[in-house]
Design a protein around this motif. Structure first.
Motif, mmCIF file in Angstrom:
data_model
loop_
_atom_site.group_PDB
_atom_site.id
_atom_site.type_symbol
_atom_site.label_atom_id
_atom_site.label_comp_id
_atom_site.label_asym_id
_atom_site.label_seq_id
_atom_site.Cartn_x
_atom_site.Cartn_y
_atom_site.Cartn_z
ATOM 1 N N MET A 137 0.080 -35.714 -17.632
ATOM 2 C CA MET A 137 -0.561 -35.114 -16.465
ATOM 3 C C MET A 137 -0.333 -33.603 -16.425
ATOM 4 N N LYS A 138 0.877 -33.173 -16.751
ATOM 5 C CA LYS A 138 1.155 -31.733 -16.796
ATOM 6 C C LYS A 138 0.374 -31.060 -17.924
ATOM 7 N N SER A 139 0.188 -31.778 -19.024
ATOM 8 C CA SER A 139 -0.555 -31.204 -20.145
ATOM 9 C C SER A 139 -2.007 -30.909 -19.758
ATOM 10 N N TYR A 140 -2.569 -31.746 -18.901
ATOM 11 C CA TYR A 140 -3.944 -31.524 -18.456
ATOM 12 C C TYR A 140 -4.026 -30.611 -17.235
ATOM 13 N N PHE A 141 -3.126 -30.810 -16.269
ATOM 14 C CA PHE A 141 -3.311 -30.186 -14.965
ATOM 15 C C PHE A 141 -2.203 -29.210 -14.567
ATOM 16 N N GLY A 142 -1.082 -29.192 -15.277
ATOM 17 C CA GLY A 142 0.026 -28.326 -14.919
ATOM 18 C C GLY A 142 -0.232 -26.871 -15.255
ATOM 19 N N ILE A 143 0.615 -26.002 -14.731
ATOM 20 C CA ILE A 143 0.444 -24.566 -14.927
ATOM 21 C C ILE A 143 0.596 -24.176 -16.396
ATOM 22 N N GLU A 144 1.337 -24.988 -17.176
ATOM 23 C CA GLU A 144 1.467 -24.747 -18.614
ATOM 24 C C GLU A 144 0.677 -25.769 -19.433
ATOM 25 N N GLY A 145 -0.346 -26.345 -18.796
ATOM 26 C CA GLY A 145 -1.269 -27.230 -19.492
ATOM 27 C C GLY A 145 -2.564 -26.498 -19.799
ATOM 28 N N ILE A 146 -3.652 -27.269 -19.977
ATOM 29 C CA ILE A 146 -4.916 -26.636 -20.366
ATOM 30 C C ILE A 146 -5.865 -26.425 -19.191
ATOM 31 N N ASN A 197 -2.198 -32.496 -6.720
ATOM 32 C CA ASN A 197 -0.939 -31.826 -6.423
ATOM 33 C C ASN A 197 -0.608 -30.776 -7.484
ATOM 34 N N LEU A 198 -0.801 -31.125 -8.746
ATOM 35 C CA LEU A 198 -0.491 -30.201 -9.836
ATOM 36 C C LEU A 198 -1.400 -28.974 -9.825
ATOM 37 N N THR A 199 -2.598 -29.131 -9.312
ATOM 38 C CA THR A 199 -3.558 -28.021 -9.285
ATOM 39 C C THR A 199 -3.621 -27.335 -7.923
#
Length: 532
Positions: A137-146, A197-199
């Protein structure tokens, strides 16, 4: 929905995977990719509960500098290099590639890039350790994802569910027994909420129906050529069913930016005996009537009147059929955008996109579904999932660039996470995805296409605008395509796909500024700079 004869298209190569030990690919940003070679033409990046590569945000540079981001067949993943911008008087260049940029000429605004919250995505996330799922989820939507910012959500089941289901199995025209299913509560809603939440809630969602209750359909099959029974048209039962979905998700804290008129109605052109994907069939005339008399007014007179209604949601080749749907002024007023899928783009001209834009300039064009591994060749040779395929990443990047250069405002891939078989899928319609989960090993693999997609989703944020860019290829260098954008913060983004097996010199000229760079063989490079 369409009068056009269907065609089966075949693309693909036969690959025999071979497992080769992993190695670490060094780059200059975030945590490095831990690469593993499965015998394809490139590698995957391996992530688990304790480690996953990351992609930090690109900080704004002063006007004397630029940054080049490279992802390539040789294994670089978002590799960052800083360079110096030149101030020039003589614009003559002898580079292989010359790109002239004019940021004062703007085209379409970008809505976003992303993937789909299918049941299969949620099932695979739930099958992994919680920390591993969180890494995805972080890989797609996190600040250090895409930086995914635009995602699609099926209304009930698709072929990437473990069963066909709807929200109203028993005949109930009043919709009093409408109920979300366990798949919504277990595999969609929790992950959508996590992504929101991540975004920081900067995530647009589009809903699309595949499947209708059997009692509403003219044939007793979820797939095939069946459409909505005539007896349910006067009461707008199907339109109210779709509205009910929006209402039930709002109760869960999830709002939708858009809704499509239905996923790939052209599937109904296939013989019922061989077509297994759930669908609702429409002729163009019937779709026009449905939007005019039922779906349009139902949404317009609801609390969701500002939602974007997106027509087609099918292959580029069916765009001419829109004329029959949108020639009615009432229907035209209800429709905000046009959704297109990529599966036949290899032989359907992108000029069709220009024609639609010129005819309907107030309708946005949006890529709503794409994946690799879906061809007949992939079925025959079991190449639905190819771990480490650069060719698939390159094909998708080329399609995104072509779409952007022809007025498309965003691009959504299909399943965000699949297992190593390319599923689950109750119809055995296995395909590839940007992330493949190895459930047994409790790890996952980021395909090359994850990173090439990220060159757009992370580096071209929503509300960026495509700008004028003229590419001149010298020395017969025809394997290069490019597009350009201006970000909301003023940054200029030049994306260059080099499909050749040669290192090429490029010369970017923007008024009195020049950037001289090279692009590696089989690479996607993004050059980013700010002029003030």
């Amino acid at each position: 929905m369409f009068s056009k004869k269907f065609s089966i298209f075949i693309i693909g190569l036969y690959y025999i995977p071979q497992l080769i030990p992993s190695r670490k690919v060094s780059n200059t940003n975030g945590h490095d990719c831990v690469a593993k070679d499965f015998g394809q033409d490139s590698t995957v990046c391996v992530c688990n509960a304790s480690y996953c590569d990351t992609i930090p945000l690109i900080e704004k540079l002063n006007s004397s500098m630029y940054v080049k981001i490279t992802t390539n067949k040789d294994g670089l993943r978002f590799h960052k290099e800083i360079g110096i911008v030149e101030v020039i008087e003589n614009k003559a260049s002898y580079s292989d590639i010359v790109i002239n940029v004019n940021a004062s000429v703007e085209y379409q605004a970008i809505h976003g890039y992303g993937g789909a919250f299918t049941d299969a995505t949620g099932i695979n996330l739930a099958s992994l350790d919680g920390k591993v799922a969180e890494q995805i989820m972080k890989s797609y939507f996190g600040i250090e994802g895409i930086g995914f910012s635009l995602c699609r959500v099926p209304i009930a089941a698709t072929d990437f569910s473990t069963r066909p289901y709807t929200y109203l199995e028993n005949e109930d025209p009043e919709l009093t027994s409408f109920s979300l299913q366990e798949e919504d509560y277990q595999y969609k809603i929790p992950y959508i909420l996590q992504a929101l939440n991540l975004t920081n809630n900067n995530l647009k969602l589009i809903s699309s129906p595949w499947i209708a209750p059997l009692w509403m359909k003219t044939i007793a099959s979820y797939a095939g050529s069946g459409t909505i029974k005539e007896e349910y048209h006067p009461t707008a039962t199907w339109a109210k069913y779709l509205l009910k979905f929006l209402e039930e998700y709002e109760k869960q804290g999830i709002d939708y930016w858009g809704i499509t008129t239905g996923n790939e109605p052209s599937l109904a052109l296939y013989p019922d005996a061989i077509q297994s994907t759930p669908t609702v069939a429409w002729t163009s005339a019937d779709m026009q009537k449905f939007i005019k008399d039922h779906l349009g007014p139902t949404i317009e007179n609801s609390s969701y009147s500002t939602i974007n209604l997106i027509a087609l949601d099918d292959q580029r080749g069916y765009l001419p059929d829109l004329n029959e749907i949108l020639n009615d002024s009432a229907v035209n007023n209800y429709i905000d955008g046009i959704g297109i899928h990529w599966y036949q783009d290899w032989y359907e001209s992108a000029n069709l996109l220009d024609e639609v834009h010129n005819r309907y300039p107030n309708k946005f064009l949006l890529g709503t579904e794409a994946c690799s591994g879906s061809t007949v060749i992939d079925l025959i040779f079991n190449t639905r999932v190819l771990l480490g395929s650069w060719q698939r990443a390159e094909d998708q990047a080329k399609d995104i660039i072509e779409d952007m250069n022809h007025w498309v405002t965003g691009w959504i891939s299909w399943n965000m996470v699949l297992n190593t078989d390319g599923g689950p899928s109750y119809t055995s319609n296995f395909v590839d995805a940007h992330i493949i989960a190895n459930i047994t090993a409790n790890e996952f693999y980021k395909q090359p296409a994850f990173y090439t997609h990220g060159h757009f989703s992370k580096l071209v944020p929503p509300n960026s605008k495509r700008i004028q860019m003229i590419l001149q290829a010298n020395n017969n260098e025809s394997d290069v395509v490019s597009t350009a954008f201006k970000k909301p913060d003023g940054g200029i983004v030049i994306t260059v796909l080099n499909s050749s097996d040669k290192t090429l010199d490029i010369n970017i000229i923007d008024e009195d500024l020049r950037i001289i760079e090279t692009v590696t063989p089989n690479s996607l490079s993004t050059i980013l700079y700010w002029k003030d």
